[in-house]
Every structure is written in structure tokens, then in C-alpha cells.
Design a protein around this motif. Sequence first.
Motif, PDB file in Angstrom:
ATOM      1  N   ILE A   1       9.053 -58.755  71.899  1.00 46.32           N
ATOM      2  CA  ILE A   1       9.589 -57.585  72.593  1.00 46.32           C
ATOM      3  C   ILE A   1      10.724 -57.989  73.524  1.00 46.32           C
ATOM      4  O   ILE A   1      11.765 -57.337  73.565  1.00 46.32           O
ATOM      5  CB  ILE A   1       8.456 -56.863  73.349  1.00 46.32           C
ATOM      6  N   PHE A   2      10.556 -59.110  74.245  1.00 41.12           N
ATOM      7  CA  PHE A   2      11.625 -59.555  75.136  1.00 41.12           C
ATOM      8  C   PHE A   2      12.896 -59.858  74.345  1.00 41.12           C
ATOM      9  O   PHE A   2      13.997 -59.716  74.858  1.00 41.12           O
ATOM     10  CB  PHE A   2      11.195 -60.791  75.943  1.00 41.12           C
ATOM     11  N   GLU A   3      12.718 -60.255  73.102  1.00 39.34           N
ATOM     12  CA  GLU A   3      13.892 -60.578  72.298  1.00 39.34           C
ATOM     13  C   GLU A   3      14.583 -59.308  71.794  1.00 39.34           C
ATOM     14  O   GLU A   3      15.811 -59.233  71.780  1.00 39.34           O
ATOM     15  CB  GLU A   3      13.463 -61.452  71.112  1.00 39.34           C
ATOM     16  N   TYR A   4      13.791 -58.323  71.398  1.00 36.14           N
ATOM     17  CA  TYR A   4      14.368 -57.157  70.708  1.00 36.14           C
ATOM     18  C   TYR A   4      14.696 -55.998  71.644  1.00 36.14           C
ATOM     19  O   TYR A   4      15.576 -55.208  71.343  1.00 36.14           O
ATOM     20  CB  TYR A   4      13.399 -56.662  69.617  1.00 36.14           C
ATOM     21  N   LEU A   5      13.971 -55.883  72.761  1.00 31.93           N
ATOM     22  CA  LEU A   5      14.140 -54.708  73.621  1.00 31.93           C
ATOM     23  C   LEU A   5      15.564 -54.546  74.171  1.00 31.93           C
ATOM     24  O   LEU A   5      16.116 -53.444  74.116  1.00 31.93           O
ATOM     25  CB  LEU A   5      13.114 -54.742  74.761  1.00 31.93           C
ATOM     26  N   PRO A   6      16.204 -55.614  74.705  1.00 38.78           N
ATOM     27  CA  PRO A   6      17.530 -55.422  75.297  1.00 38.78           C
ATOM     28  C   PRO A   6      18.522 -54.819  74.318  1.00 38.78           C
ATOM     29  O   PRO A   6      19.335 -53.965  74.686  1.00 38.78           O
ATOM     30  CB  PRO A   6      17.948 -56.843  75.687  1.00 38.78           C
ATOM     31  N   ARG A   7      18.446 -55.222  73.062  1.00 35.19           N
ATOM     32  CA  ARG A   7      19.397 -54.709  72.083  1.00 35.19           C
ATOM     33  C   ARG A   7      19.209 -53.206  71.898  1.00 35.19           C
ATOM     34  O   ARG A   7      20.176 -52.458  71.831  1.00 35.19           O
ATOM     35  CB  ARG A   7      19.183 -55.411  70.739  1.00 35.19           C
ATOM     36  N   SER A   8      17.926 -52.778  71.853  1.00 40.05           N
ATOM     37  CA  SER A   8      17.678 -51.347  71.711  1.00 40.05           C
ATOM     38  C   SER A   8      18.198 -50.578  72.909  1.00 40.05           C
ATOM     39  O   SER A   8      18.774 -49.494  72.758  1.00 40.05           O
ATOM     40  CB  SER A   8      16.179 -51.074  71.558  1.00 40.05           C
ATOM     41  N   LEU A   9      17.991 -51.152  74.103  1.00 36.91           N
ATOM     42  CA  LEU A   9      18.461 -50.474  75.308  1.00 36.91           C
ATOM     43  C   LEU A   9      19.979 -50.305  75.266  1.00 36.91           C
ATOM     44  O   LEU A   9      20.514 -49.264  75.650  1.00 36.91           O
ATOM     45  CB  LEU A   9      18.053 -51.262  76.559  1.00 36.91           C
ATOM     46  N   ILE A  10      20.669 -51.329  74.766  1.00 35.17           N
ATOM     47  CA  ILE A  10      22.128 -51.235  74.672  1.00 35.17           C
ATOM     48  C   ILE A  10      22.521 -50.117  73.719  1.00 35.17           C
ATOM     49  O   ILE A  10      23.345 -49.253  74.038  1.00 35.17           O
ATOM     50  CB  ILE A  10      22.715 -52.586  74.207  1.00 35.17           C
ATOM     51  N   LEU A  11      21.879 -50.087  72.550  1.00 34.16           N
ATOM     52  CA  LEU A  11      22.199 -49.052  71.564  1.00 34.16           C
ATOM     53  C   LEU A  11      21.954 -47.667  72.158  1.00 34.16           C
ATOM     54  O   LEU A  11      22.797 -46.769  72.066  1.00 34.16           O
ATOM     55  CB  LEU A  11      21.335 -49.251  70.310  1.00 34.16           C
ATOM     56  N   LEU A  12      20.793 -47.519  72.809  1.00 32.76           N
ATOM     57  CA  LEU A  12      20.428 -46.221  73.368  1.00 32.76           C
ATOM     58  C   LEU A  12      21.405 -45.797  74.451  1.00 32.76           C
ATOM     59  O   LEU A  12      21.870 -44.649  74.457  1.00 32.76           O
ATOM     60  CB  LEU A  12      19.017 -46.281  73.954  1.00 32.76           C
ATOM     61  N   SER A  13      21.753 -46.738  75.366  1.00 30.18           N
ATOM     62  CA  SER A  13      22.614 -46.309  76.474  1.00 30.18           C
ATOM     63  C   SER A  13      24.013 -46.029  75.975  1.00 30.18           C
ATOM     64  O   SER A  13      24.640 -45.053  76.404  1.00 30.18           O
ATOM     65  CB  SER A  13      22.612 -47.355  77.585  1.00 30.18           C
ATOM     66  N   MET A  14      24.522 -46.835  75.048  1.00 26.53           N
ATOM     67  CA  MET A  14      25.859 -46.573  74.525  1.00 26.53           C
ATOM     68  C   MET A  14      25.927 -45.206  73.865  1.00 26.53           C
ATOM     69  O   MET A  14      26.866 -44.434  74.082  1.00 26.53           O
ATOM     70  CB  MET A  14      26.272 -47.659  73.526  1.00 26.53           C
ATOM     71  N   SER A  15      24.914 -44.884  73.050  1.00 25.64           N
ATOM     72  CA  SER A  15      25.019 -43.615  72.339  1.00 25.64           C
ATOM     73  C   SER A  15      24.739 -42.434  73.262  1.00 25.64           C
ATOM     74  O   SER A  15      25.292 -41.364  73.059  1.00 25.64           O
ATOM     75  CB  SER A  15      24.092 -43.589  71.127  1.00 25.64           C
TER      76      SER A  15
END
Lengths: 356, 310
Positions: free
Chosen positions: B85-99
Motif C-alpha cells: 500500500i505504501f508503494e501504490y497509494l501515492p501514485r493513486s493520490l496523484i492521479l486523483l488530485s490531478m484529475s
Amino acid sequence: MRGEEQRIEEQRLMERELVEAGDDRGDLQADAVVEAGGGLLQPRLPSGDGTGSPLFPGGEAPATHGPEGGEATSAGGIGTLMLRVFLENKLAVLGVALVVTMLLFCFVGPFLYHTNQITINLNLITQAPSSAHPLGTDPNGFDVLGRLMYAGQTSLEVGLAAAMMATMLGVFWGAIAGFFGGVADAVMMRFVDVMLSIPALFLLIVLAVLFHPNKISLMFIIAALAWLTPARLVRGETLTLRTREYVQAVRVMGGKSRRMVARHIIPNAIGTIVVNATFQVADAILFLAALGYLGVGIQYPQADWGSMLSDGSNYVDAGYWWLIIPAGLCIVIVVVAFNFIGDALRDSLEVRLQQR
Amino acid sequence: MQAIIVLFGVTLVVFLLFQFVPNGPVGLARTDLGSRATPFQIHNFIVANGLNLPWYAQYWHLLDGYLHLNFGYSYHRNQTVRALIFEYLPRSLILLSMSTVLALVVAIPLGIFQTVRRNKPSDYVLSSLAFIFYAMPSFVLGNLLILYLAVDHQIFAPAVPQSEGLVQMLTDFHDMTLPVVTLAAITVAAFSRYMRSSMMDAFAQDFVRTARAKGAGRARVLFRHALRNALIPIITLLGLSLPTMVGGAVITETVFNFPGMGLLTTQAALNYDVYVVIGTTIVATVATVAGSLLADILYAVADPRIRYAR
């Protein structure tokens, strides 16, 4: 004018010796008859066109319709009026037409357009559209047009069944929570809050993994998440309905709680329920498609539009548009159609609020 | 307080789900370890995950684990769920905030435009477009975009950069465009419709009439008076649409092979990697609840008329 209407209403009721759902006094009569007659239920009178009574049993429907409602002197009139408002809405008619077309396409289509959806034919894989296969063939050599019909059956069946189950559970949950209030309400609605705060798709994936998915289990899995919204809506309606005079009158006359909920509160909330149920169908089809797309929904050799799209997206790099666009279009059409119907139903059920 | 009850409830729901697994603990072990697991391995799995304990101890085990961010172990990836989760979560947060930012940047002007030109052809066209986009799931839109913009015209890449680093991912606009646009598009439809009705409401308010009566110009009324008030409900909408966005992210990530929480969840689901799926579900729920809470607080900050009872 209003008094006149009321008199006509009374006369009509007496003449028929049947109880109109649309009149609170009528409901009280029904209760009196039932309590006296040892639980013999009076049949609900179906009004003229079949839409009036079940859809509009609102306590204030015909009698207090107000001066501008001269045209609606009976429940049948209300039904006709509603039908007219519904039909005046071009988008609603379009929505119904689209749904009927899709139903015919999926369930009658296979009788007219025979395709092989059983044996894999490796000589026919991923062929572009041609006269023999109007929408080409898929990676297993199945005809895509025929596959769309076959998959559409699953999508529509699961969508309709899940929406129906979700609505029923939601209605009972919401009505009971709203009616009894207090601790029961707090506990039941907190549970709904909790479930709603879990992102639905994650929970669906968990359920689909724990309970191996097939057509029937997916109906239950989708319904198990979708009932939360109707539960909230019906609870809200119940909170306002339970303080109405006709519900209190039932209580005064010694009516049982079950009767108040089942015969007075739920029928009066039916407008909200029907509108929501329409949107539920669209949502259920979308959820099924999403699960199918992620690969945890309907499993091969069965198919739904989502799993067809999932298969097709493996070939997107090759530009095989016929594996993606038709299935995507079917999903969008059905969902838009149900949304149109839901919007129009909401408008036509609020007919008494309209300036006509 | 509400948020704590909800989080507590979520763990209870997860616990109940575990109780309903077909064939009980052995079934769960087989789901995770595969059908050829030996009885010894199954026994180890059951002891390691505390499935042999009485139910209250099991629930305590679960709660204790989650409080220490211990979500179990992924037997398929041979890593703890926490590390994954620590590896994958930041990327999702970036995608979510950008969109989300993109969705707001597009939807707010669109809503204003529709209010200014309400009931004119351009309003109808935009409203019907919103209807269609509202009904279009992200896997349909995403695949259509790939088909036309990545395969036919090769403007964008069909998948996101698979690099390990976040910085590389952020700077690669060329490849990040399609996933961000796809995820934004499904919310733009809802946002712009909401913005439209919110602006309409604001226009009907007395202070807008007062501003007009004072002789304020059209633009001043629109931006100074109406818009500022119409934006406040958008905060609530952001909070409310979080679960939808998170769900949409799951699908978008799968479509574009974006290595985030969604893809992690889907792949774990396909591998019957139960603890990963449940771990990501818990984290997604916590994020959603936290987001909604933040939206509530911001709402009170933005609108001085709102006061939460103490």
C-alpha cells in the motif's frame, strides 16, 4: 369548487363501495372494515389506466387537489394526467423506446439472427465487420452482434433483478427505521452510513472475490450494496409520513404497526421508490459492467457487456474497434435510457406541483 | 465522532465478511494459498492470521492489526500488504488530485457559461453532453480515447509510464494525459450540472438583486457576488463525490495499466489475494471518510453561516 369535488368524491366512493387508495378517509374505512371483518383485505381498486392507484395513493391526491386541478376529479384522471405529462416529455418517450428496443434486441433478436455462441471457431477470430458478420467476430470467433444479444440478456437480467431486490430491501429497511425511530433508527441508519462510506467498487470486488461470481450471486452481490440509497430515501419519507393524520388515525383505531407501514407509509412513498428504482437499474448495469471489465464479474463462457469490453480492450492496440464500440454503446444507451425514464417519472409524479 | 463510528463500523463489516467465507477458515486459506496447499500450510495460515481464535479474539486481532497498520501478508507477492500500500497509494493520490483539479477547472467555467446562457441552444447542447458523459463509465471512455488518440492517431500513449519514481511519472505529461482526462471527464459532467444549478440558486438570492440595484456591472455581479457564493456547495460536492472518484480511479487505473491502488486491488482480486483486497478497501475507506470530514470542515470555514453544534 373544492367542496364540490369532495362531494363528488364521496359519492363515487359510496357508489362503488370500494376503497380508493387516494383518499385518507377511504383508507380509514378500509381499516375499519378490515378490523371488523377479521383481517379480510379489501382489494385495492385498480383505476382506469392502471397507473393511477398504485402510483398515486398520496393522501392529498384527489380531494385536496386544489382549484386548478379541475380536470383531475378522480384517481383515474390523475393517472391520465400523469401519463400525459410523461408522454409530453420527449426524452422519456425516447428512454422507453430505447429500453424496449434493447429488450427486443437481446431477447427476441437471437430468434431472428441465429449465431453460433457455443463452439469456438479459430478460423474466424477477430475478423473485421463483413456481410457475414455485421459487427465482426471476437477473439473466440463468436459473432459480435450475436454476442451482444447474448451478453445483453445477462446485463439486463442482472440489472433488473438486482435493482428490484435492492429496492425491496431498501424500502423495508428504511420504512422500519423511519417508523420506529429511536435506537432502532440510529443503529439501522448508522449501518447504512458505514456501508455507504466504503467505496462501492472496492466492496463489490471484495464480495466478488469471497463469493465466486456467477449470474445469480452477482444479482445478490450488487443488490447487497445498492439497497443503501433507497433505504435512506424511504426513511426520510417515512419520517414525514408517520406524522400525517391518516397514519395517526390508524394508530388511534388500534391498527398494528405492520399495517401502518405496509398499507399506508410505503404506498405513499411509492413515487420516490419508483423513481429511485429506475436509477437503480442503470446503476446495477454499470456495476455489473465494471465488475465484468475488471474480470471479477461474469465469467467466460457467460458474458455481459462489461466482460465483452474487457476482452476487446486486450486488442485495442490492434485497433479492433468492433470489439469495443458496440459493447460500450450498448451500456451507454441503456444507462442513458433508464436515466431519462427516471427523470421523467420524477417530473410526472410531482404533477400536482406543476403549474398547469 | 461520526467518522470514528464509521471507521469502527467498517472493521466490523470486514470482520463479518470473513465470517461468511464459504468453508470457513480452511476455505479462506485455500482461497489465498491455492487449492494444492498442504494441510500443514493451511494450519500455518490459520494460526498466523488468528483464524483459530474465538470470534471476539479474532475481532481484537483484526482491530489491533489495523491500528498498527498491519493488514496481513500477501502470499502471492511475498510482501506485507502494508508495504504494497505504501508503494501504490501515492501514485493513486496523484492521479486523483490531478484529475480533480482538472475537473474543477473545466466544470466551474462550464457551469458559469451555462448559467449565463441558460435555456439557449449552447446550454442544451452542453446539458445533453453532460447527460451522455454522466452515463459513460470510465472503462468505455478510456478505451475509446485509447482507440482514437493512442492507436489511430498516436497522439498520446495508451498506458501510463511504468517508471518507479513519482517525479518521473509527474513530469511525463504526454503519457499521463489520457488517464487524468478519463477520470476527470466522468466527474466534469456531474460537477458542471451541480455548478449550473448552484449558480442559478445564487442568482435568485436577494444579495444579487441588491448588487444589481446598486448598479454593479454584469461581470462584477457574476464573479464577485454570485460565483463566490455558488462555489461553497461545490466543496460539499467534492466530499460527496469522493467514493465515486475512488471507484472511478480503480477502473481508470486498470484501463491504463496505472500502477496504483486500483490496479493493485484488481490484480489481487484476480489472484484471490484476499488480504490485499481487504487492506486496500480499508485504506480507501479511511481516505474517503477523511476526505468527507475535511470537506465538512472546509464548508464551515468557507461559509460563516454554517456552525456545527458542539
